[in-house]
Design a protein around this motif. Structure first.
Motif, PDB file in Angstrom:
ATOM      1  N   GLU A  67      -8.320  -2.864 -13.295  1.00 28.44           N
ATOM      2  CA  GLU A  67      -8.639  -1.554 -12.731  1.00 28.44           C
ATOM      3  C   GLU A  67      -7.590  -0.516 -13.119  1.00 28.44           C
ATOM      4  OE1 GLU A  67      -8.157  -2.540  -8.303  1.00 28.44           O
ATOM      5  OE2 GLU A  67      -6.881  -0.826  -8.702  1.00 28.44           O
ATOM      6  N   HIS A 122      -5.542   1.550 -11.411  1.00 29.44           N
ATOM      7  CA  HIS A 122      -4.474   2.028 -10.521  1.00 29.44           C
ATOM      8  C   HIS A 122      -3.103   1.443 -10.886  1.00 29.44           C
ATOM      9  CE1 HIS A 122      -8.125   2.645  -7.795  1.00 29.44           C
ATOM     10  NE2 HIS A 122      -7.854   3.758  -8.450  1.00 29.44           N
ATOM     11  N   ASP A 147      -0.649   0.044  -9.488  1.00 29.85           N
ATOM     12  CA  ASP A 147      -0.140  -1.267  -9.073  1.00 29.85           C
ATOM     13  C   ASP A 147      -0.672  -2.402  -9.953  1.00 29.85           C
ATOM     14  OD1 ASP A 147      -2.608  -0.589  -7.911  1.00 29.85           O
ATOM     15  OD2 ASP A 147      -2.326  -1.886  -6.187  1.00 29.85           O
ATOM     16  N   THR A 168     -10.332   2.845 -17.537  1.00 31.84           N
ATOM     17  CA  THR A 168      -8.935   2.516 -17.214  1.00 31.84           C
ATOM     18  C   THR A 168      -8.015   2.973 -18.337  1.00 31.84           C
ATOM     19  OG1 THR A 168      -9.488   0.716 -15.724  1.00 31.84           O
ATOM     20  CG2 THR A 168      -7.359   0.561 -16.818  1.00 31.84           C
ATOM     21  N   SER A 216      -1.475   9.004 -17.340  1.00 30.17           N
ATOM     22  CA  SER A 216      -0.355   8.728 -16.430  1.00 30.17           C
ATOM     23  C   SER A 216       0.948   9.304 -16.982  1.00 30.17           C
ATOM     24  CB  SER A 216      -0.198   7.221 -16.239  1.00 30.17           C
ATOM     25  OG  SER A 216      -1.372   6.670 -15.700  1.00 30.17           O
ATOM     26  N   SER A 249     -13.299   1.344  -7.724  1.00 31.61           N
ATOM     27  CA  SER A 249     -13.394   2.487  -8.648  1.00 31.61           C
ATOM     28  C   SER A 249     -14.590   2.193  -9.547  1.00 31.61           C
ATOM     29  CB  SER A 249     -12.113   2.646  -9.490  1.00 31.61           C
ATOM     30  OG  SER A 249     -12.181   1.843 -10.659  1.00 31.61           O
ATOM     31  N   TYR A 265      -9.184   0.255  -0.227  1.00 36.90           N
ATOM     32  CA  TYR A 265      -8.980   1.667  -0.556  1.00 36.90           C
ATOM     33  C   TYR A 265     -10.269   2.223  -1.158  1.00 36.90           C
ATOM     34  CZ  TYR A 265      -3.877   1.627   0.088  1.00 36.90           C
ATOM     35  OH  TYR A 265      -2.609   1.572   0.611  1.00 36.90           O
ATOM     36  N   HIS A 301     -10.447   5.615  -2.139  1.00 36.02           N
ATOM     37  CA  HIS A 301     -10.169   6.957  -2.671  1.00 36.02           C
ATOM     38  C   HIS A 301     -10.922   7.278  -3.947  1.00 36.02           C
ATOM     39  CE1 HIS A 301      -7.409   4.189  -4.549  1.00 36.02           C
ATOM     40  NE2 HIS A 301      -6.960   5.096  -5.383  1.00 36.02           N
ATOM     41  N   GLN A 302     -11.254   6.242  -4.752  1.00 34.27           N
ATOM     42  CA  GLN A 302     -12.005   6.485  -5.990  1.00 34.27           C
ATOM     43  C   GLN A 302     -13.289   5.656  -5.983  1.00 34.27           C
ATOM     44  OE1 GLN A 302      -9.722   5.469  -9.507  1.00 34.27           O
ATOM     45  NE2 GLN A 302     -11.000   6.712 -10.860  1.00 34.27           N
TER      46      GLN A 302
END
Ligand SMILES: [Zn+2]
Length: 270
Positions: free
Chosen positions: A60, A62, A64, A82, A89, A143, A170, A172-173
């Motif tokens: 994924e 993110h 982490d 991704t 980033s 996501s 989570y 958020h996405q």
């Protein structure tokens, strides 16, 4: 690292997600990399005894799951969404976030960089290495770009954060309705072990519990929308008090729930 099968190890302590290693007769496949550079280096050194790393799979987009990529060899493989996230980033943002999230960790070395994937796919991709098969399947949920890694010879699937064990999911996405469909897809796989994005390794029975958790989030926010609550009212009032007993709460839970409600409200309101 915890040995969970003849050829599979999972690191949960040094990594902020689960970092897994599959040892094949033709080299090693790493699934997700530790976020803290010092820990990524430790894990990379530890797994060198298993042979050269041939592939790193990111499940994924993110931080982490992807930030430690630069400390591992082989080719990085993931969903094209991704790759876009990794390319976007910024090292300075990463340093700031670590200062906040892990203030005790050593400063980020100058050798750190975001390492973008070498190979991407949109729907499915199969890697054959030694006697092992890695079926990579895009299963949207946490996501749109989540990747399941199914290794049939080991009767195991690595799920990304579409499944988290005894932790807060989570949103958020998230694409919440697709998330429920994807959980049904994991259930169809002929596997004994399920390695979640975070938390201990479980068996397939846990998938149903995860589906209930996602469904509870959706139903609760949907009912707030049906009652006519505005977004700020929903974020104020929907606390899941008395719901989700399987998820331990800590000082961050309220903020994560507020964020989750915000995303669900935005998606479900349409
Ligand atoms: Zn994530």
């Amino acid at each position: 690292m915890q040995k969970i099968n003849e050829n599979i190890y999972v690191e949960s302590q040094l990594s902020m997600c689960n970092t897994s290693v599959v040892v094949t007769s033709a080299g090693v496949v790493v699934i997700d990399t530790p976020m803290l550079p010092a820990n990524a280096k430790k894990v990379a050194a530890e797994i060198a005894r298993f042979g050269p790393v041939r592939y790193v799979i990111n499940t994924e987009p993110h931080g982490d799951h992807i930030s430690g990529n630069c400390y591992f060899g082989g080719q990085v493989v993931t969903h094209e969404g991704t790759r876009d996230a990794i390319l976007a980033s910024k090292v300075d943002d990463f340093k700031n976030m670590l200062r906040m999230m892990a203030p005790d960790s050593p400063p980020v070395d100058s050798d750190f960089r975001f390492r973008p994937p070498d190979i991407t796919f949109s729907d499915r991709l199969t890697l054959y290495l030694g006697k092992h098969t890695f079926r990579l399947i895009n299963l949207p949920g946490h996501s749109p770009y989540q990747v399941a890694v199914h290794v049939p010879e080991e009767r195991i699937v690595f799920t990304s954060d579409n499944i988290v064990v005894e932790g807060m999911p989570y949103f958020h996405q998230a694409v919440p309705l697709e998330w429920l469909k994807s959980l049904k897809e994991y259930e169809k796989l002929d596997v004994d072990k399920v390695v979640p994005g975070h938390g201990r390794v479980v068996d397939k029975s846990y998938i149903r519990q995860m589906a209930q958790t996602v469904q509870t989030f959706i139903d609760t926010v949907r009912s707030a929308i049906d009652k006519g609550l505005s977004l700020p009212e929903a974020q104020e009032q929907v606390t899941f008090e008395g719901l989700l007993p399987q998820i331990p709460r800590d000082e961050r839970s309220a903020d994560i729930i507020r964020m989750n409600v915000g995303r669900l409200y935005e998606v479900l309101k349409k």
